[in-house]
Design a protein around this motif. Sequence first.
Motif, PDB file in Angstrom:
ATOM      1  N   GLY A 170       2.004  15.138  -6.900  1.00  8.46           N
ATOM      2  CA  GLY A 170       2.464  15.329  -5.524  1.00  8.46           C
ATOM      3  C   GLY A 170       3.937  15.009  -5.363  1.00  8.46           C
ATOM      4  O   GLY A 170       4.611  14.601  -6.325  1.00  8.46           O
ATOM      5  N   PRO A 171       4.459  15.161  -4.163  1.00  5.54           N
ATOM      6  CA  PRO A 171       5.889  14.924  -3.918  1.00  5.54           C
ATOM      7  C   PRO A 171       6.220  13.437  -3.934  1.00  5.54           C
ATOM      8  O   PRO A 171       5.376  12.592  -3.628  1.00  5.54           O
ATOM      9  CB  PRO A 171       6.106  15.513  -2.517  1.00  5.54           C
ATOM     10  CG  PRO A 171       4.766  15.380  -1.849  1.00  5.54           C
ATOM     11  CD  PRO A 171       3.751  15.601  -2.933  1.00  5.54           C
ATOM     12  N   ALA A 172       7.462  13.146  -4.262  1.00 11.76           N
ATOM     13  CA  ALA A 172       7.949  11.771  -4.244  1.00 11.76           C
ATOM     14  C   ALA A 172       8.559  11.488  -2.876  1.00 11.76           C
ATOM     15  O   ALA A 172       9.614  12.029  -2.541  1.00 11.76           O
ATOM     16  CB  ALA A 172       8.981  11.557  -5.347  1.00 11.76           C
ATOM     17  N   LEU A 173       7.858  10.688  -2.078  1.00 16.49           N
ATOM     18  CA  LEU A 173       8.328  10.338  -0.745  1.00 16.49           C
ATOM     19  C   LEU A 173       8.624   8.839  -0.684  1.00 16.49           C
ATOM     20  O   LEU A 173       8.083   8.066  -1.475  1.00 16.49           O
ATOM     21  CB  LEU A 173       7.265  10.686   0.308  1.00 16.49           C
ATOM     22  CG  LEU A 173       6.894  12.172   0.440  1.00 16.49           C
ATOM     23  CD1 LEU A 173       5.756  12.328   1.452  1.00 16.49           C
ATOM     24  CD2 LEU A 173       8.098  12.997   0.862  1.00 16.49           C
ATOM     25  N   PRO A 174       9.480   8.420   0.254  1.00 12.30           N
ATOM     26  CA  PRO A 174       9.733   6.978   0.400  1.00 12.30           C
ATOM     27  C   PRO A 174       8.425   6.236   0.698  1.00 12.30           C
ATOM     28  O   PRO A 174       7.566   6.751   1.421  1.00 12.30           O
ATOM     29  CB  PRO A 174      10.702   6.915   1.590  1.00 12.30           C
ATOM     30  CG  PRO A 174      11.348   8.260   1.639  1.00 12.30           C
ATOM     31  CD  PRO A 174      10.298   9.226   1.180  1.00 12.30           C
ATOM     32  N   TRP A 175       8.293   5.033   0.173  1.00 15.95           N
ATOM     33  CA  TRP A 175       7.053   4.266   0.352  1.00 15.95           C
ATOM     34  C   TRP A 175       6.733   4.023   1.816  1.00 15.95           C
ATOM     35  O   TRP A 175       5.562   3.984   2.218  1.00 15.95           O
ATOM     36  CB  TRP A 175       7.148   2.931  -0.389  1.00 15.95           C
ATOM     37  CG  TRP A 175       8.235   2.028   0.135  1.00 15.95           C
ATOM     38  CD1 TRP A 175       9.508   1.935  -0.335  1.00 15.95           C
ATOM     39  CD2 TRP A 175       8.138   1.117   1.234  1.00 15.95           C
ATOM     40  NE1 TRP A 175      10.219   1.018   0.395  1.00 15.95           N
ATOM     41  CE2 TRP A 175       9.406   0.502   1.369  1.00 15.95           C
ATOM     42  CE3 TRP A 175       7.117   0.755   2.115  1.00 15.95           C
ATOM     43  CZ2 TRP A 175       9.662  -0.460   2.350  1.00 15.95           C
ATOM     44  CZ3 TRP A 175       7.369  -0.188   3.098  1.00 15.95           C
ATOM     45  CH2 TRP A 175       8.637  -0.804   3.209  1.00 15.95           C
ATOM     46  N   TRP A 176       7.810   3.873   2.646  1.00 14.29           N
ATOM     47  CA  TRP A 176       7.565   3.518   4.044  1.00 14.29           C
ATOM     48  C   TRP A 176       6.938   4.669   4.831  1.00 14.29           C
ATOM     49  O   TRP A 176       6.322   4.440   5.874  1.00 14.29           O
ATOM     50  CB  TRP A 176       8.863   3.053   4.715  1.00 14.29           C
ATOM     51  CG  TRP A 176      10.039   3.991   4.570  1.00 14.29           C
ATOM     52  CD1 TRP A 176      11.024   3.925   3.642  1.00 14.29           C
ATOM     53  CD2 TRP A 176      10.330   5.124   5.399  1.00 14.29           C
ATOM     54  NE1 TRP A 176      11.933   4.949   3.829  1.00 14.29           N
ATOM     55  CE2 TRP A 176      11.530   5.693   4.906  1.00 14.29           C
ATOM     56  CE3 TRP A 176       9.717   5.698   6.510  1.00 14.29           C
ATOM     57  CZ2 TRP A 176      12.108   6.823   5.478  1.00 14.29           C
ATOM     58  CZ3 TRP A 176      10.293   6.822   7.093  1.00 14.29           C
ATOM     59  CH2 TRP A 176      11.473   7.372   6.568  1.00 14.29           C
ATOM     60  N   VAL A 177       7.060   5.907   4.327  1.00 10.67           N
ATOM     61  CA  VAL A 177       6.394   7.028   4.987  1.00 10.67           C
ATOM     62  C   VAL A 177       4.871   6.837   4.915  1.00 10.67           C
ATOM     63  O   VAL A 177       4.152   6.979   5.908  1.00 10.67           O
ATOM     64  CB  VAL A 177       6.792   8.366   4.334  1.00 10.67           C
ATOM     65  CG1 VAL A 177       5.946   9.507   4.898  1.00 10.67           C
ATOM     66  CG2 VAL A 177       8.280   8.639   4.546  1.00 10.67           C
ATOM     67  N   TRP A 178       4.387   6.509   3.732  1.00  6.13           N
ATOM     68  CA  TRP A 178       2.947   6.275   3.565  1.00  6.13           C
ATOM     69  C   TRP A 178       2.503   5.041   4.339  1.00  6.13           C
ATOM     70  O   TRP A 178       1.399   5.018   4.896  1.00  6.13           O
ATOM     71  CB  TRP A 178       2.625   6.121   2.074  1.00  6.13           C
ATOM     72  CG  TRP A 178       2.975   7.324   1.260  1.00  6.13           C
ATOM     73  CD1 TRP A 178       3.924   7.426   0.295  1.00  6.13           C
ATOM     74  CD2 TRP A 178       2.365   8.620   1.352  1.00  6.13           C
ATOM     75  NE1 TRP A 178       3.965   8.692  -0.239  1.00  6.13           N
ATOM     76  CE2 TRP A 178       3.016   9.451   0.397  1.00  6.13           C
ATOM     77  CE3 TRP A 178       1.348   9.168   2.138  1.00  6.13           C
ATOM     78  CZ2 TRP A 178       2.668  10.784   0.210  1.00  6.13           C
ATOM     79  CZ3 TRP A 178       1.001  10.496   1.952  1.00  6.13           C
ATOM     80  CH2 TRP A 178       1.655  11.286   0.999  1.00  6.13           C
ATOM     81  N   ILE A 214       0.833  -1.209   0.000  1.00  6.68           N
ATOM     82  CA  ILE A 214       0.000   0.000   0.000  1.00  6.68           C
ATOM     83  C   ILE A 214       0.868   1.260   0.000  1.00  6.68           C
ATOM     84  O   ILE A 214       0.493   2.285  -0.582  1.00  6.68           O
ATOM     85  CB  ILE A 214      -0.979   0.017   1.195  1.00  6.68           C
ATOM     86  CG1 ILE A 214      -2.080   1.064   0.941  1.00  6.68           C
ATOM     87  CG2 ILE A 214      -0.269   0.306   2.502  1.00  6.68           C
ATOM     88  CD1 ILE A 214      -3.182   1.041   1.974  1.00  6.68           C
ATOM     89  N   GLY A 215       2.046   1.191   0.623  1.00 11.83           N
ATOM     90  CA  GLY A 215       2.951   2.339   0.587  1.00 11.83           C
ATOM     91  C   GLY A 215       3.371   2.675  -0.829  1.00 11.83           C
ATOM     92  O   GLY A 215       3.387   3.845  -1.238  1.00 11.83           O
ATOM     93  N   ALA A 216       3.688   1.627  -1.611  1.00  8.89           N
ATOM     94  CA  ALA A 216       4.084   1.836  -3.008  1.00  8.89           C
ATOM     95  C   ALA A 216       2.909   2.335  -3.847  1.00  8.89           C
ATOM     96  O   ALA A 216       3.077   3.204  -4.714  1.00  8.89           O
ATOM     97  CB  ALA A 216       4.626   0.535  -3.580  1.00  8.89           C
ATOM     98  N   VAL A 217       1.701   1.804  -3.580  1.00 11.61           N
ATOM     99  CA  VAL A 217       0.518   2.228  -4.339  1.00 11.61           C
ATOM    100  C   VAL A 217       0.196   3.692  -4.061  1.00 11.61           C
ATOM    101  O   VAL A 217      -0.090   4.469  -4.989  1.00 11.61           O
ATOM    102  CB  VAL A 217      -0.697   1.332  -3.980  1.00 11.61           C
ATOM    103  CG1 VAL A 217      -1.984   1.923  -4.552  1.00 11.61           C
ATOM    104  CG2 VAL A 217      -0.486  -0.080  -4.511  1.00 11.61           C
ATOM    105  N   ILE A 218       0.233   4.093  -2.795  1.00  9.23           N
ATOM    106  CA  ILE A 218      -0.053   5.492  -2.451  1.00  9.23           C
ATOM    107  C   ILE A 218       0.982   6.420  -3.070  1.00  9.23           C
ATOM    108  O   ILE A 218       0.651   7.483  -3.606  1.00  9.23           O
ATOM    109  CB  ILE A 218      -0.107   5.679  -0.923  1.00  9.23           C
ATOM    110  CG1 ILE A 218      -1.283   4.900  -0.335  1.00  9.23           C
ATOM    111  CG2 ILE A 218      -0.234   7.158  -0.563  1.00  9.23           C
ATOM    112  CD1 ILE A 218      -1.343   4.932   1.179  1.00  9.23           C
TER     113      ILE A 218
END
Length: 312
Positions: free
Chosen positions: A129-137, A116-120
């Motif tokens: 939107g900004p590119a954030l690490p998947w683990w943040v989401w 879900i982190g990668a999907v978000i």
Amino acid sequence: MSTGTEERRQLTGSLGVGSIVFMVVAAAAPLTVIAGTVPLGLAAGNGAAFPMTFALCCAVLLLFAVGFCAMSRHVPQAGAFYAYVQRGLGRAPGLGAAFLALVTYTAVQLAVVGYIGAVIDGLVQHWGGPALPWWVWSLVVLAIVGVLGYRHIELSGKVLGVLLLAEVAIVLVFDAFVVGQGQHLSTALFSPAQVFSGAPGIAVMFAIASFIGFEATAVFRDEARDPQRTIPRATYLALILIGVFYTLSSWAVVSAWGDAAAVEAAGADPGGMIITTITTVLGPVGGDVAQVLLMTSLFAAILSFHNVLARY
């Protein structure tokens, strides 16, 4: 002063059949199965006949559910497999079953949290939107799940109900459009030769895995309004709904492409096949909605697994 008697603390609630079914079906993550498992079953299993595998596995699990539901009436505990194995084989095998369930559900939970982190992240970047690490989401999702899990179980049931209806609705709309067009409707699932072609064992493995969590109805026994009736009804209803939905929707996916083209598309792009298919049938808006609902489907699965894990 101790009275010499033990009091077993229990969860309480008034969950009905509908709430428990929502909890269990949400754990199965119907849209995620259609998006993730169906292409794999088509490509690595028995090809265009894969939809029939869902129906056959559902029939087998319904037979299993007869005994499972009978045990739920005679073992009035909320431990599900743990309680049943303990009663029949003893405490040590029962604890082994409990730890096996914990490890399995935890492994699936971790996989879905990462997914879900990668999907978000993909959705956020798709919308500029900004590119954030998947683990943040993933951590944000875990925080929300933690809050909902801490609150009363009925709140989770309502949230899961809304999310489940939304993800099922988009797939049923897709199914209706495919059937309405009436072109290239697949008949492979009715051919025994095709059902048992390719790698039927792999097809069964993927299909059975798609029913994960259906036994969790018994875990909510203490919180059910009328456990003697609610648990069996919820178990049978969840299995039938999941089985019919998977069979119908996977057949619609095959029909949207045609038998040979569906298998080829599944092998070429298993991760994006379903979104591509929905976009082709329902248009770009439908594809965007499906991507959002894939995210909510994963969230619903995480919340449901969280509730089951906590009770085990």
